[in-house]
Structures are given as structure tokens and as C-alpha cells.
Motif scaffolding. Structure first.
Motif, PDB file in Angstrom:
ATOM      1  N   UNK A  96       0.876  -1.173   0.000  1.00 43.79           N
ATOM      2  CA  UNK A  96       0.000   0.000   0.000  1.00 43.79           C
ATOM      3  C   UNK A  96       0.915   1.225   0.000  1.00 43.79           C
ATOM      4  N   UNK A  97       0.498   2.327  -0.603  1.00 37.85           N
ATOM      5  CA  UNK A  97       1.336   3.536  -0.611  1.00 37.85           C
ATOM      6  C   UNK A  97       1.796   3.988   0.776  1.00 37.85           C
ATOM      7  N   UNK A  98       0.999   3.756   1.811  1.00 39.63           N
ATOM      8  CA  UNK A  98       1.391   4.114   3.174  1.00 39.63           C
ATOM      9  C   UNK A  98       2.704   3.437   3.554  1.00 39.63           C
ATOM     10  N   UNK A  99       2.891   2.217   3.100  1.00 41.53           N
ATOM     11  CA  UNK A  99       4.100   1.453   3.389  1.00 41.53           C
ATOM     12  C   UNK A  99       5.170   1.736   2.335  1.00 41.53           C
ATOM     13  N   UNK A 100       4.797   1.736   1.083  1.00 43.98           N
ATOM     14  CA  UNK A 100       5.744   1.908  -0.008  1.00 43.98           C
ATOM     15  C   UNK A 100       6.494   3.234   0.079  1.00 43.98           C
ATOM     16  N   UNK A 101       5.854   4.250   0.606  1.00 40.99           N
ATOM     17  CA  UNK A 101       6.469   5.574   0.695  1.00 40.99           C
ATOM     18  C   UNK A 101       7.364   5.751   1.922  1.00 40.99           C
ATOM     19  N   UNK A 102       7.329   4.809   2.833  1.00 40.94           N
ATOM     20  CA  UNK A 102       8.148   4.913   4.060  1.00 40.94           C
ATOM     21  C   UNK A 102       9.604   4.608   3.736  1.00 40.94           C
ATOM     22  N   UNK A 103      10.492   5.334   4.338  1.00 41.22           N
ATOM     23  CA  UNK A 103      11.904   5.050   4.224  1.00 41.22           C
ATOM     24  C   UNK A 103      12.252   3.943   5.201  1.00 41.22           C
ATOM     25  N   UNK A 104      13.256   3.173   4.919  1.00 40.23           N
ATOM     26  CA  UNK A 104      13.656   2.061   5.774  1.00 40.23           C
ATOM     27  C   UNK A 104      13.965   2.525   7.200  1.00 40.23           C
TER      28      UNK A 104
END
Length: 107
Positions: A96-104
Motif C-alpha cells: 500500500x502507498x502508506x508502506x511503499x512511501x516509508x523510508x527504511x
């Protein structure tokens, strides 16, 4: 929906929860696991199995992780072929974009 995987799972993908799920409703995205809101039977076996404490019952989620409940619903709406068990489907490979956009370093 019954249980929700949250940000503590991002980049962990331990899958201890998958081993405990009696209905195979925990699917693998790219960077985190997702519990299918329509397939979860609310048994709660996944929650204590998670070494990252990333799983919450939907009715007792802290406010700061509440967006992950909506993200799970949207994730499965977008990936409507992810039904009938995660083992049958295999890894979905996207998030989901909420996760995909997070930096490691935010996980």
C-alpha cells in the motif's frame, strides 16, 4: 476486519504470524504482511506470535497506527485477486502507498 498488521512489520517480514493463522489470511506484500479483512476469523492467534508486536485487534488500535486498518482494506481492494488463502496466492510483491512511501529508517 479483525486484526491489522501495522508499521512495526515494515521491513521485518518475520512470518511467525503466518504459521499460526488457521485460515491462511496473512498475505505478503513487498515490505510487510497484510491480514485480509474479509478472510480473518478473529481468532487472535497471530497477535502473540508476532515478535515485533505489529498486530493489533482493530478495536484496540492506538491512534497513531489506525491508518494501517484503512491501508489493509485498500490494499485488498486494489489486489482483488488476493483471495482464497495466501499460500495459494503467493507473495503479492507490492505494498500500500502508506508502506511503499516509508523510508527504511522510519520502520
Amino acid at each position: 476486519m479483525a486484526y491489522v498488521v501495522t508499521d512495526a512489520c515494515v521491513d521485518i517480514l518475520d512470518q511467525s504470524c503466518v504459521e499460526e493463522c488457521p485460515v491462511d489470511c496473512i498475505y505478503q506484500g513487498d515490505r510487510m504482511m497484510y491480514i485480509h479483512p474479509d478472510e480473518c476469523i478473529d481468532c487472535g492467534k497471530c497477535m502473540p506470535a508476532c515478535p515485533s508486536d505489529a498486530i493489533y485487534w482493530e478495536h484496540k488500535m492506538p491512534d497513531e497506527v489506525q491508518p494501517f486498518a484503512t491501508a489493509a482494506i485498500e490494499f485488498f481492494n486494489e489486489h482483488d485477486d488476493a483471495v482464497g488463502g495466501a499460500g495459494r496466492c503467493g507473495p503479492i510483491g507490492v505494498d500500500h502507498p502508506l508502506v511503499a512511501e516509508r523510508h527504511a529508517d522510519e520502520a
